[in-house]
Scaffold this motif. Structure first.
Motif: not given
Ligand SMILES: [Zn+2]
Ligand SMILES: [Zn+2]
Length: 250
Positions: A64-71, A138-140, A159-161
């Motif tokens: 979903s995105h590059q934040h370490p808790d997801h990838c 809607d995430h950073s 995901a995160d939003t």
């Molecule tokens: Zn995130």
């Protein structure tokens, strides 16, 4: 197992700990399964070693995105699939371009174990009999939510939003909404706008007409029963928790 059961869409919760892993509980990661197709969706810390199947049976990876808790476990998979006597064939990887940029910068090469395709709003990919559609959340950082359709059933993963943006249409009338719920309590008290309170998760699930709401991405320091109660108050129906090591049908 009858044919309907064999083809139904199943979600294995590999990890659901919000923002960081807890002892023995990986951060975000799921395996979406239909028939012989298994897709690893989000690769948070701890998920590679907790996959419910042989990692070589993963047919595709969605991030979903590059934040370490997801990838961050993409790196575990990269090493496991590349640095062995017989590396595995490249596995399709679908993610925002920014994920690939971060991964390739970190390891100073394009990991040969992944066959990368960037995805963003409006993109639809077929993985086996699953159809996966993507939308900006809607995430950073660039983040995609995903709608999964198979066997006439639908799942939406936030995901995160935060609550803003144009993503709710893609979540319309889904059978199951797997929603983040990073905060509890009042919306005004959020110290970061690009996550949801459990009440917001309930409100959004209700507004899009979701059949079932499953909460995930609750940080280890929050009492999950409070999150469920707050979401139920708004959703007006029982709300479920994504628990690592369990699965649910879509
Ligand atoms: Zn995130
Ligand atoms: Zn996160």
């Amino acid at each position: 197992m009858d044919e309907g059961e064999a083809r139904s869409v199943k979600v294995h919760v590999v990890g659901s700990s919000g923002t960081f892993p807890d002892h023995g509980r990986p951060a975000s990661g799921y395996v979406v399964e239909q028939g012989d197709t298994r897709v690893w969706c989000d690769a948070g810390p701890g998920t590679y070693m907790s996959l419910p199947i042989d990692p070589d049976l993963v047919d595709a990876v969605v991030i979903s995105h590059q934040h370490p808790d997801h990838c961050s476990d993409l790196f575990a998979a990269f090493h496991a699939w590349t640095y062995r006597p017989e590396p595995r064939d490249p596995v399709p990887l679908y993610a925002p371009q920014a994920v690939w940029d971060v991964v390739t910068a970190f390891v100073d090469q394009e990991p040969p174990c992944f066959d990368f395709t960037p995805v963003w709003t409006g993109d639809v990919v077929a993985i086996g009999d699953l159809e996966v559609s993507f939308v900006e959340m809607d995430h950073s950082v660039p983040t995609v939510g995903s709608r999964w359709e198979g066997h006439n059933r639908t799942l939406f993963y936030t995901a995160d939003t935060g609550p803003a943006g144009e993503w709710r249409d893609l979540a319309s009338a889904v059978d199951v909404m797997l929603s983040e719920a990073s905060f509890q309590g009042r919306v005004e008290d959020k110290n970061y706008l690009h996550h949801l309170t459990s009440g917001e998760a309930g409100e959004i699930a209700r507004s899009v007409g979701a059949g079932t709401l499953v909460l995930t991405h609750i940080p280890p320091y929050l009492d999950k029963s409070v999150s469920v109660a707050e979401a139920e108050k708004v959703f007006d129906r029982p709300v479920h928790l994504a628990v690592a090591g369990t699965s649910f049908d879509v």
